[in-house]
Design an enzyme around this catalytic site. Structure first.
Site, PDB file in Angstrom:
ATOM      1  N   ASP A 101     -50.140  52.845 -20.865  1.00  9.33           N
ATOM      2  CA  ASP A 101     -48.699  52.948 -21.055  1.00  9.33           C
ATOM      3  C   ASP A 101     -48.409  52.746 -22.547  1.00  9.33           C
ATOM      4  O   ASP A 101     -48.683  51.682 -23.090  1.00  9.33           O
ATOM      5  CB  ASP A 101     -47.999  51.871 -20.223  1.00  9.33           C
ATOM      6  N   ASP A 209     -43.499  55.652 -22.672  1.00 11.89           N
ATOM      7  CA  ASP A 209     -42.302  54.972 -22.215  1.00 11.89           C
ATOM      8  C   ASP A 209     -41.056  55.490 -22.942  1.00 11.89           C
ATOM      9  O   ASP A 209     -41.067  55.621 -24.167  1.00 11.89           O
ATOM     10  CB  ASP A 209     -42.473  53.472 -22.478  1.00 11.89           C
ATOM     11  N   GLU A 272     -42.025  59.597 -20.102  1.00 14.63           N
ATOM     12  CA  GLU A 272     -40.922  59.119 -19.259  1.00 14.63           C
ATOM     13  C   GLU A 272     -39.636  59.526 -19.977  1.00 14.63           C
ATOM     14  O   GLU A 272     -39.418  59.130 -21.122  1.00 14.63           O
ATOM     15  CB  GLU A 272     -40.951  57.614 -19.053  1.00 14.63           C
ATOM     16  N   HIS A 344     -42.695  51.332 -10.864  1.00 17.20           N
ATOM     17  CA  HIS A 344     -42.364  49.903 -11.008  1.00 17.20           C
ATOM     18  C   HIS A 344     -40.888  49.691 -11.334  1.00 17.20           C
ATOM     19  O   HIS A 344     -40.423  48.549 -11.419  1.00 17.20           O
ATOM     20  CB  HIS A 344     -43.215  49.301 -12.121  1.00 17.20           C
ATOM     21  N   ASP A 345     -40.129  50.788 -11.501  1.00 13.16           N
ATOM     22  CA  ASP A 345     -38.689  50.702 -11.808  1.00 13.16           C
ATOM     23  C   ASP A 345     -37.808  51.137 -10.642  1.00 13.16           C
ATOM     24  O   ASP A 345     -36.581  51.092 -10.751  1.00 13.16           O
ATOM     25  CB  ASP A 345     -38.347  51.631 -12.997  1.00 13.16           C
TER      26      ASP A 345
HETATM   27  O1  TEU Z   1     -37.974  52.428 -18.150  1.00  8.66           O
HETATM   28  C1  TEU Z   1     -36.899  53.093 -18.702  1.00  8.66           C
HETATM   29  C2  TEU Z   1     -35.915  53.356 -17.698  1.00  8.66           C
HETATM   30  O2  TEU Z   1     -35.502  54.429 -17.503  1.00  8.66           O
HETATM   31  C3  TEU Z   1     -35.606  52.272 -16.805  1.00  8.66           C
HETATM   32  O3  TEU Z   1     -35.250  51.177 -17.496  1.00  8.66           O
HETATM   33  C4  TEU Z   1     -34.481  52.629 -15.952  1.00  8.66           C
HETATM   34  O4  TEU Z   1     -33.377  52.864 -16.669  1.00  8.66           O
HETATM   35  C5  TEU Z   1     -34.194  51.563 -15.043  1.00  8.66           C
HETATM   36  O5  TEU Z   1     -35.181  50.701 -14.845  1.00  8.66           O
HETATM   37  C6  TEU Z   1     -33.890  52.177 -13.764  1.00  8.66           C
HETATM   38  O6  TEU Z   1     -33.375  51.207 -13.052  1.00  8.66           O
HETATM   39  C7  TEU Z   1     -39.042  52.138 -19.008  1.00  8.66           C
HETATM   40  C8  TEU Z   1     -40.032  51.291 -18.238  1.00  8.66           C
HETATM   41  O7  TEU Z   1     -40.527  52.038 -17.162  1.00  8.66           O
HETATM   42  C9  TEU Z   1     -39.295  50.053 -17.786  1.00  8.66           C
HETATM   43  O8  TEU Z   1     -40.096  49.260 -16.944  1.00  8.66           O
HETATM   44  C10 TEU Z   1     -38.890  49.275 -19.018  1.00  8.66           C
HETATM   45  O9  TEU Z   1     -38.095  48.205 -18.614  1.00  8.66           O
HETATM   46  C11 TEU Z   1     -38.094  50.153 -19.974  1.00  8.66           C
HETATM   47  O10 TEU Z   1     -38.629  51.449 -20.146  1.00  8.66           O
HETATM   48  C12 TEU Z   1     -38.114  49.542 -21.349  1.00  8.66           C
HETATM   49  O11 TEU Z   1     -39.414  49.606 -21.879  1.00  8.66           O
END
Ligand code: TEU
Length: 576
Positions: A101, A209, A272, A344-345
């Site tokens: 990542d 990311d 992403e 994970h989000d």
């Molecule tokens: O996620 C970005 C993102 O799109 C998410 O924060 C999203 O907006 C939200 O979680 C949806 O509910 C990336 C990573 O995957 C996330 O884990 C990090 O918190 C974020 O970037 C910051 O690095």
């Protein structure tokens, strides 16, 4: 462009590991690299080709590792570089590649780069981040004095005041995640160096990311006041000024040219990209442009939300089918799709898109797997999805650990919302639903740790766990193994074109894949009712009646098109 016409990653299935929650080898309640090494046979048995590993680098863990303070090391909570090398060797020995990542839109505020940048306005690294004076006419540090009115994704202003210098720094996420200034060529060169460092250590690719946020609109214009959601008052959604900014494509082409190109084996890059349009998706993944191999776009995971992610709305299957089909058709001639329900989000897929009631959990988990994996693109399995892991019956705000969830609760309650209602919103939308320990056994903490887990295991682990499913031919696990094998053995699954059928049907998802005379018909009933879709207008039903069944989640599928609740049937027709 040096990507072959049929790169390996088009045939691959990727498995995402969230290291904090996968397997704990030393009993400290947090997963680690040796824990992963101890489970590589689970991955090999599933048949996956790639592991995407969420961040493992030194970090204050303000956002569970997405706040990195040293890019070329391993956080002691996860292990050592020697542990990393051993894990990588174990994966490679089983033919499994590793994707790291890459979190370079921002660093941790404890990274030496930021510590130097903050140390003095004259420090050579000051311009490695976004520092700006207070809004003209406003007293420094006062509410509203921030350089722009943008909200952070984790609540509150996206600018933090630094009293020592009297200036603000930008942080689109937490205040401990200051944004890097990619306008500065030294910053880009430093990123290139750390990527090379991991490639030289044997890594096979990168998940990047929020990569479409690295280019900000010059002048950093304000956003529309009050567009950041009810809990954020007059703060604005600033994303029109940093999503797919003016130099994004230039920065990605530069990184590809300087770092990724010319490798003996093509590396996998997946960006992403929240709020991405299809037009931008075509540009970013067009091989001729040498930017990214694929993207995680969010259209289908934003369909069941209102003005904010906390405002959950019922999912209309027609909208979901249309969105998936739009990206299938949109990237049919150029680019390539990633395919995912969860990560994970996102909350757990079977609870959100399926039906996690006992009667239908396994069935709908299989249906979701079949529908996703038989679309055209590279499927991503989030840890636990192959077992049908579901959302968590959180009872109290004390159960949560995710900064985004905790900040939302803080801000919403402060803005006058009913705490019970905010908790109910967290229960269905919190990222912590995806972050509970992997369920290996029915034992304590699901066999994840001999200690106390950093986040409590889902109590349903007594029923839903790998040990219970491994030798059960009818388990979700066994079904996912068949899905992965199908992609490895049926070219039509990889390269077949895609045709959506019955777009207006509110319960049935039907589509056809075709390649060189081979045809797959996928019929999936996303409801708890018996249905009999009328396909006569879409295809020659006679030709398909009684056609061989390649995959089904229930025994004895009807020879015709009758479908039981949450039933999926995949039929095949071959030339000759
Ligand atoms: O996620 C970005 C993102 O799109 C998410 O924060 C999203 O907006 C939200 O979680 C949806 O509910 C990336 C990573 O995957 C996330 O884990 C990090 O918190 C974020 O970037 C910051 O690095």
């Amino acid at each position: 462009m040096d990507v072959p016409a049929d790169p390996w990653w088009k045939h691959a299935v990727v498995y995402q590991i969230y290291p904090r929650s996968f397997a704990d080898s030393d009993g400290d309640g947090i997963g680690d690299l040796n824990g992963i090494t101890g489970k590589v046979d689970h991955l090999a048995a599933l048949g996956v080709d790639v592991v995407w590993l969420s961040p493992i680098h030194p970090s204050p863990q303000d956002d569970n590792g997405y706040d990195i303070s040293d890019y070329c090391a391993v956080d002691p909570v996860f292990g050592t570089l020697a542990d990393f090398d051993r894990m990588l060797a174990a994966l490679h020995d089983r033919g499994i590649r590793l994707v790291l990542d890459l979190v370079v839109n921002h660093t941790s505020d404890e990274h030496p780069w930021f510590e130097a940048s903050r140390s003095s306005v004259d420090d050579p690294r000051r311009d490695w981040y976004w520092w700006r004076p207070p809004r003209p006419g406003m007293s420094p540090g006062a509410p509203g004095a921030e350089p722009t009115n943008w909200a952070s994704f984790f609540g509150g202003p996206a600018w933090a005041f630094d009293a020592a210098s009297g200036e603000y720094y930008l942080h689109l996420f937490s205040r401990k995640q200051p944004d890097l200034n990619w306008e500065n060529p030294q910053v880009r060169a430093a990123v290139h160096d750390l990527v090379r460092w991991w490639i030289d250590r044997g890594v096979d690719g990168f998940r990047m990311d929020v990569i479409n946020m690295i280019s900000k609109v010059p002048g950093l214009p304000d956003g529309l006041p009050g567009t950041a959601g009810p809990a954020q008052g007059l703060l604005a959604d600033g994303s029109p000024h940093f999503i797919c900014g003016p130099r994004l494509h230039e920065f990605l082409q530069e990184m590809h040219r300087e770092v990724l190109a010319g490798r003996p084996e093509p590396l996998l890059t997946v960006g992403e990209t929240p709020s991405l349009t299809l037009a931008e998706g075509r540009l970013l993944t067009d091989p001729a442009r040498a930017e990214l191999d694929m993207v995680f776009q969010f259209e289908h995971v934003d369909l069941d939300r209102g003005s904010t992610k906390w405002d959950r709305r019922p999912l209309d299957l027609r909208a979901l089918k249309a969105s998936l089909a739009r990206w299938q058709e949109g990237l049919a001639d150029v680019g390539w799709n990633s395919l995912y329900w969860g990560n994970h989000d996102q909350p757990r897929a079977v609870s959100r898109f399926g039906d996690d009631r006992p009667a239908f959990r396994a069935r709908s988990a299989k249906l979701l797997g079949a529908v996703l994996h038989l679309h055209r693109g590279t499927p991503f399995v989030y840890q636990g999805e192959e077992l049908g892991m579901a959302d968590v019956p959180f009872t109290d705000i004390g159960d949560f650990r995710d900064i985004e969830s905790l900040h939302h609760y803080r801000d919403a309650v402060a803005a006058g919302a009913d705490p019970a209602q905010v908790l109910a919103a967290l229960r269905v939308s919190s990222r912590d639903n995806a972050r509970t320990p992997m369920q290996w056994t029915a034992g304590e903490h699901g066999g994840f740790t001999t200690g106390t887990p950093w986040l409590a295991a889902n109590p349903d682990h007594v029923d839903v766990n790998a040990a219970a499913q491994r030798d059960d031919p009818d388990s979700v696990w066994a079904f996912y193994r068949r899905l992965v094998a199908l992609r490895h053995h049926e070219p039509v699954v990889v390269h077949g074109d895609f045709t959506l059928l019955l777009p207006q049907d509110e319960r049935v998802h039907a589509f056809v894949r075709r390649l060189d005379g081979v045809e797959l018909l996928v019929l999936a009933n996303w409801s708890a009712d018996d249905v009999r879709p009328d396909l006569a207008a879409e295809l020659d039903e006679g030709q398909w009646r009684g056609a061989p069944v390649l995959l089904a989640n229930l025994p004895d599928p009807a020879p015709g098109f009758e479908l039981r609740p949450w039933e999926v049937v995949v039929r095949v027709r071959r030339p000759g």
